[in-house]
Design an enzyme around this catalytic site. Structure first.
Site, PDB file in Angstrom:
ATOM      1  N   GLY A  20       0.823  -1.213   0.000  1.00 16.15           N
ATOM      2  CA  GLY A  20       0.000   0.000   0.000  1.00 16.15           C
ATOM      3  C   GLY A  20       0.851   1.255   0.000  1.00 16.15           C
ATOM      4  O   GLY A  20       0.522   2.237   0.674  1.00 16.15           O
ATOM      5  N   ALA A  21       1.929   1.230  -0.781  1.00 14.79           N
ATOM      6  CA  ALA A  21       2.910   2.321  -0.732  1.00 14.79           C
ATOM      7  C   ALA A  21       2.570   3.498  -1.629  1.00 14.79           C
ATOM      8  O   ALA A  21       3.316   4.481  -1.663  1.00 14.79           O
ATOM      9  CB  ALA A  21       4.298   1.788  -1.111  1.00 14.79           C
ATOM     10  N   SER A  23      -0.017   5.566  -1.417  1.00 13.46           N
ATOM     11  CA  SER A  23      -0.745   6.686  -0.808  1.00 13.46           C
ATOM     12  C   SER A  23      -0.657   6.605   0.712  1.00 13.46           C
ATOM     13  O   SER A  23      -0.242   5.593   1.280  1.00 13.46           O
ATOM     14  CB  SER A  23      -2.220   6.677  -1.244  1.00 13.46           C
ATOM     15  N   GLY A  24      -1.073   7.690   1.364  1.00 17.70           N
ATOM     16  CA  GLY A  24      -1.238   7.701   2.808  1.00 17.70           C
ATOM     17  C   GLY A  24      -0.016   7.292   3.594  1.00 17.70           C
ATOM     18  O   GLY A  24       1.115   7.699   3.312  1.00 17.70           O
ATOM     19  N   GLY A  26       1.602   4.488   3.784  1.00 19.81           N
ATOM     20  CA  GLY A  26       2.617   3.756   3.028  1.00 19.81           C
ATOM     21  C   GLY A  26       3.515   4.676   2.234  1.00 19.81           C
ATOM     22  O   GLY A  26       4.739   4.489   2.202  1.00 19.81           O
ATOM     23  N   TYR A 174     -14.149  -4.853  10.189  1.00 17.42           N
ATOM     24  CA  TYR A 174     -12.896  -4.086  10.155  1.00 17.42           C
ATOM     25  C   TYR A 174     -12.141  -4.244  11.472  1.00 17.42           C
ATOM     26  O   TYR A 174     -10.935  -4.519  11.488  1.00 17.42           O
ATOM     27  CB  TYR A 174     -13.191  -2.610   9.891  1.00 17.42           C
TER      28      TYR A 174
END
Length: 315
Positions: A20-21, A23-24, A26, A174
């Site tokens: 998950g690099a 965005s955000g 990551g 979640y």
């Protein structure tokens, strides 16, 4: 004294894979490690997203080395292939940061028909970790950091309906997946220690950090109530760059130890500190049960036989 990006030691010669690099958390984690001269593998759901993230990172820093990896965590077969690719290209790995995640979508299934949050947030990261551990065994200071959230404290493993087939609640699912993250991290720590394997397993959570998860969740559910709530709460969210400090500390601070968890002050916002895990994650029998159930769900889709040998060598 607060722990900040300036506290990160030099990372020259170290290879880090971040899921998950693009965005955000990551993306900010990748940027910080690159600034310390690491080789960073951007694990993203598509090569297009990975390339876009690389271009943005190159506009921000000229340090370190960027590599790209296409990894779709909603498909265990693709996770297996991506891990094989890492092994064939790099032959070693120093840091694995299990960062990617999905949050509270309408009930959706992975490619293998598993509830998406449990599959992406927990199962695929467990599979990826077990697949890559042999690349980390001989690396000094090797670490696995599994990113959870404050939802862990509200989580409960619903053994009678693990995949939410009978009664799906997006937030309960979640929270279950985030508790599973911590349980996996602690169980991995225990098994590594019992097998005398010098790889650290830690967990981290960002507190209330502003990422693309919140607007994505609102858009997916079409909830005007959630949209209003998010707008009202938005001022108290900290930046993703601040939120990423917890996982960066867990990944790089020489004082951080296997089995520990880091998060912002009061599990809310601010600079990272050592923090308690959810009490439910401390149950050894429940952790073992989750591990065994997860291994069966991963099944033959991800080849982890070398890791099984590593984790049982001294038993």
């Amino acid at each position: 004294m607060v722990w900040s990006i300036d506290s990160i030691p030099e990372q020259n010669g170290r290879i880090a894979l971040i899921t998950g690099a693009n965005s955000g958390l990551g993306f900010d984690t990748a940027e910080a490690l690159l600034e310390k001269n690491a080789t960073v593998i951007l694990g993203c759901r598509s090569i297009k997203k990975a390339k876009e993230a690389r271009d943005r990172l190159l506009s921000k820093t000229s340090y370190g080395t960027i590599e790209l990896l296409n990894i779709d965590l909603s498909d265990l077969v693709q996770v297996n292939k991506a891990a094989d690719q890492v092994g064939s290209v790099f032959q070693k790995l120093d840091l694995l940061i299990n960062n990617a995640g999905v949050m509270a979508p309408p009930r959706t299934c992975s490619k293998q028909g598993l509830e998406l949050q449990f599959a992406v947030n927990h199962l695929s990261h467990m599979a990826l970790t077990l697949k890559l551990l042999p690349l980390m065994v001989n690396q000094s200071g090797a670490r696995v950091v599994t990113v959870t959230s404050g939802a862990q404290y509200m989580g409960k493993i619903n053994w009678s309906d693990l995949q939410g087939e009978e009664n799906y609640d997006p937030w309960a699912s979640y929270s279950q997946s985030k508790l599973a993250n911590v349980m996996f991290s602690l169980e991995l720590d225990q098994r590594l220690k019992e097998s005398d394997v010098n790889i650290a397993s830690l967990s981290a959570h960002p507190g209330l950090a502003r990422t693309n998860l919140q607007p994505t969740t609102i858009a997916a559910n079409g909830s005007w109530q959630a949209s209003i709530a998010y707008k009202l709460m938005n001022p108290i969210f900290q930046s993703s760059r601040m939120g990423a400090l917890s996982q960066l500390l867990a990944a790089t601070d020489p004082k951080a130890k296997s089995g520990e968890q880091y998060g912002p002050r009061f599990n809310f916002r601010g600079y990272p500190n050592l923090c308690e895990v959810a009490s439910s994650a401390l149950n050894n029998k429940e952790r073992k049960r989750l591990w065994e159930v997860s291994e069966k769900l991963i099944g033959d889709l991800v080849q982890i036989n070398p890791t099984k040998e590593i984790l049982s060598k001294n038993k």
